[in-house]
Motif scaffolding. Structure first.
Motif, short mmCIF file in Angstrom:
data_model
loop_
_atom_site.label_atom_id
_atom_site.label_comp_id
_atom_site.label_asym_id
_atom_site.label_seq_id
_atom_site.Cartn_x
_atom_site.Cartn_y
_atom_site.Cartn_z
N PRO A 12 0.82 -1.22 0.00
CA PRO A 12 0.00 0.00 0.00
C PRO A 12 0.85 1.27 0.00
O PRO A 12 2.08 1.21 0.06
CB PRO A 12 -0.74 -0.11 1.33
CG PRO A 12 0.27 -0.75 2.23
CD PRO A 12 1.07 -1.68 1.37
N PRO A 50 5.01 -2.37 -5.75
CA PRO A 50 4.69 -1.35 -4.73
C PRO A 50 3.46 -0.54 -5.13
O PRO A 50 2.97 -0.68 -6.26
CB PRO A 50 5.94 -0.46 -4.74
CG PRO A 50 6.49 -0.60 -6.13
CD PRO A 50 6.10 -1.97 -6.63
N GLY A 62 -7.79 -3.54 6.04
CA GLY A 62 -8.02 -2.29 6.76
C GLY A 62 -8.28 -2.50 8.25
O GLY A 62 -8.24 -3.63 8.75
P1 NAD Z 1 -5.34 -0.12 -1.59
O1 NAD Z 1 -6.12 -1.33 -1.24
O2 NAD Z 1 -6.00 0.95 -2.38
O3 NAD Z 1 -4.02 -0.52 -2.42
C1 NAD Z 1 -3.15 -1.54 -1.99
C2 NAD Z 1 -2.53 -2.22 -3.21
O4 NAD Z 1 -3.57 -2.83 -3.98
C3 NAD Z 1 -1.81 -1.25 -4.14
O5 NAD Z 1 -0.60 -1.83 -4.54
C4 NAD Z 1 -2.79 -1.07 -5.31
O6 NAD Z 1 -2.12 -0.90 -6.54
C5 NAD Z 1 -3.56 -2.38 -5.32
N1 NAD Z 1 -4.97 -2.18 -5.74
C6 NAD Z 1 -5.77 -1.12 -5.45
N2 NAD Z 1 -7.01 -1.32 -5.98
C7 NAD Z 1 -6.98 -2.52 -6.58
C8 NAD Z 1 -7.95 -3.28 -7.29
N3 NAD Z 1 -9.19 -2.83 -7.48
N4 NAD Z 1 -7.60 -4.49 -7.79
C9 NAD Z 1 -6.34 -4.97 -7.60
N5 NAD Z 1 -5.37 -4.28 -6.95
C10 NAD Z 1 -5.69 -3.07 -6.44
O7 NAD Z 1 -4.75 0.45 -0.20
P2 NAD Z 1 -3.98 1.82 0.05
O8 NAD Z 1 -4.95 2.95 -0.04
O9 NAD Z 1 -2.74 1.88 -0.76
O10 NAD Z 1 -3.54 1.62 1.58
C11 NAD Z 1 -4.36 1.95 2.67
C12 NAD Z 1 -5.06 0.74 3.22
O11 NAD Z 1 -4.10 -0.26 3.57
C13 NAD Z 1 -5.81 1.02 4.51
O12 NAD Z 1 -7.05 0.38 4.47
C14 NAD Z 1 -4.92 0.44 5.60
O13 NAD Z 1 -5.59 0.07 6.79
C15 NAD Z 1 -4.36 -0.73 4.89
N6 NAD Z 1 -3.13 -1.19 5.54
C16 NAD Z 1 -3.21 -2.30 6.31
C17 NAD Z 1 -2.10 -2.73 6.99
C18 NAD Z 1 -2.17 -3.93 7.87
O14 NAD Z 1 -1.14 -4.33 8.41
N7 NAD Z 1 -3.33 -4.53 8.05
C19 NAD Z 1 -0.88 -2.03 6.86
C20 NAD Z 1 -0.84 -0.90 6.04
C21 NAD Z 1 -2.00 -0.48 5.38
#
Ligand code: NAD
Length: 483
Positions: free
Chosen positions: A146, A172, A247
């Motif tokens: 993320p 990434p 999340g």
């Molecule tokens: P995100 O889900 O939008 O993106 C994460 C990854 O998924 C990125 O590499 C992105 O390119 C990919 N992605 C996004 N949409 C996609 C789709 N429709 N299909 C396939 N791949 C897709 O998350 P973000 O906004 O980058 O990060 C924030 C989120 O991550 C928050 O919800 C946070 O809580 C979570 N997070 C969780 C932890 C944990 O340890 N549980 C740690 C860090 C962040």
């Protein structure tokens, strides 16, 4: 245009679409990141599969030499990585130092792989028969990460994967690829053999290609819950191991016997650190009994003093959010609390800056469990205060949430602490700690909608995820006539 790193070479993506990498404090465009394709993934996986043949036979003590070299390079380049992390993410320099430091600690822990990967053996499981169990690497693994920890999160996985003898493809976040590109330059300098570590830039298409590629053994994912669920389902339906961290909604409980001054400071730091964009960020403070009024008074005072600005300015306490869309989403959640009759005690929406995706801290009082602000992940600098009667009620509130990443309790009572540790459903708990982030040598991951899979990240769990156990049972009796 940024490039992929495949088979030890920097090469152009075959994707034609791009995403702008933006400094969220200034809105300057820092780079264009390509949205990679299935073709890019196929290329990276093919070379990683080939590299695995030799890498898995390389003794663990030799594999770790590359990690030791990388650790030195990371230290030498520490401040430039910190600067880059702040530029593309927005967090303060102090927060970026934490981001990079936690990443380096993963490399340090993975350097201990000869010990961590050791198997088991037992003589005479039956007369004259011995048994050994070894941990073997499996092949090519991939991680999808993320935006909120540009340096650290990829390190949760790949050092453990390659130290155990696997090869790797990292994708990434397309919003913050620059820190990882710099880290891959250091990986290249550390001299890892070609094909062991590969970087593919992109978004959805790359993710789906990784999750369905027949030569990938396992996927590590960190991001939002809907995408975590999608990755878990797609990856596991293609026969892969998947660990998908999603999340969160992290509750913090303050009992009246807690040291209120320290507890309130700690809770605020947890909520507004990285502008609330942490999966371990506190969100709702559940104030038991007469703690509510004191917590409310103190937290409004402290939150009003937070200096918001460009994270590269050392005077800044809190940087911007990642994008304008994030600012609008958080503003919408604050408005939902207004509409649902919560009390706005400090409104962070009114901030005057010419450029940048900024919000001031917001404090909302009289929050009730049915409100959206109490249920949804905010991922922004919003403190919610709820007035509750007892620890039992707090635990019920926490356990009713579909998320179960972390929860914290502030108290002087050992009995309350024990009840909380025993009964609360999140699997990362803090007792008088606001951000209970397990270190590299412990397992990291939540439960329920915060985690999909069986084996958590890093520590000995990381070793388990990236290896398969092979058991050999043997009889070598010289006088045996069974042949
Ligand atoms: P995100 O889900 O939008 O993106 C994460 C990854 O998924 C990125 O590499 C992105 O390119 C990919 N992605 C996004 N949409 C996609 C789709 N429709 N299909 C396939 N791949 C897709 O998350 P973000 O906004 O980058 O990060 C924030 C989120 O991550 C928050 O919800 C946070 O809580 C979570 N997070 C969780 C932890 C944990 O340890 N549980 C740690 C860090 C962040």
């Amino acid at each position: 245009m940024l490039k992929n790193y495949i088979n030890g070479e920097w090469m152009a993506s075959t994707g034609t679409e791009t995403v702008e990498v933006i400094n969220p404090a200034t809105e300057d465009i820092l780079a264009l990141s390509p949205l990679g394709t299935t073709q890019d993934v196929n290329k990276a996986v093919a070379v990683a599969k080939e590299a695995f043949k030799t890498w898995r036979k390389t003794p663990a003590i030799d594999r770790t030499q590359y990690l030791f070299r990388l650790k030195t390079l990371l230290e030498e380049n520490f401040e430039s990585l910190v600067k880059l992390c702040t530029e593309e993410h927005g967090k303060t320099l102090i927060e970026s130092r934490g981001d990079v430091r936690r990443g380096i600690q993963m490399v340090e822990t993975a350097c201990g792989i000869p010990n961590l990967m050791m198997g088991q053996s037992f003589e005479d499981i039956a007369a004259g028969i011995d048994c050994q169990a070894v941990k073997q690497p499996m092949g090519v693994f991939a991680a999808i990460t993320p935006f909120n920890f540009p340096a650290m999160v990829p390190f949760w996985f790949w050092p453990f994967a390659v130290a155990t003898g696997n090869t790797f493809v990292l994708k990434p976040s397309e919003r913050v690829p620059l820190t990882q590109i710099k880290i891959f330059e250091l990986i290249e300098k550390a001299g890892f053999p070609k094909g062991v570590m590969n970087l593919v830039l992109g978004g959805k298409e790359v993710v789906n290609a990784l999750c369905s590629h027949p030569d990938i053994k396992g996927i590590s994912f960190v991001g939002s819950t809907p995408v975590a669920k999608h990755v878990y389902q797609l990856g596991s339906s293609h026969g892969k191991r998947v660990q998908a961290l999603g999340g969160a909604k992290n509750f913090m409980v303050i009992l009246p016997d807690a040291n209120l001054e320290t507890s309130v400071k700690t809770c605020l730091e947890s909520i507004i650190g990285c502008a609330g964009q942490r999966c371990l960020a506190g969100s709702v403070i559940l104030c038991v009994g007469n703690a509510y009024d004191q917590v409310k008074k103190q937290i409004i005072g402290l939150a009003s003093d937070i200096v918001v600005g460009n994270g590269s300015d050392p005077r800044t306490h809190m940087g911007p959010l990642i994008s304008n869309a994030s600012v609008e989403r958080v503003k919408g959640l604050i408005q939902s609390a207004v509409d649902e009759k919560a009390e706005i005690l400090l409104d962070g929406r009114n901030i005057s800056t010419k450029k940048g995706y900024f919000l001031n801290p917001t404090v909302i009082g009289e929050v009730k469990s049915h409100m959206r602000i109490a249920q949804e992940e905010v991922f922004g600098p919003v403190v919610s205060l709820a007035r509750i009667r007892s620890l039992d009620e707090a635990i019920e509130w926490i356990n009713n949430s579909p998320f179960a990443n972390t929860a914290s309790l502030f108290t002087a009572s050992g009995a309350a602490a024990r009840q909380f540790s025993y009964e609360a459903s999140p699997t990362m708990l803090g007792l008088n700690i606001g951000v209970p982030a397990p270190m590299s040598f412990f397992a990291f991951g939540g439960a329920k909608d915060s985690f999909f899979g069986d084996i958590k990240a890093h520590g000995t769990s990381g070793v388990q995820f990236f290896t398969d156990t092979k058991v050999t049972i043997q009889r070598w009796n010289k006088d045996s006539n069974i042949w």
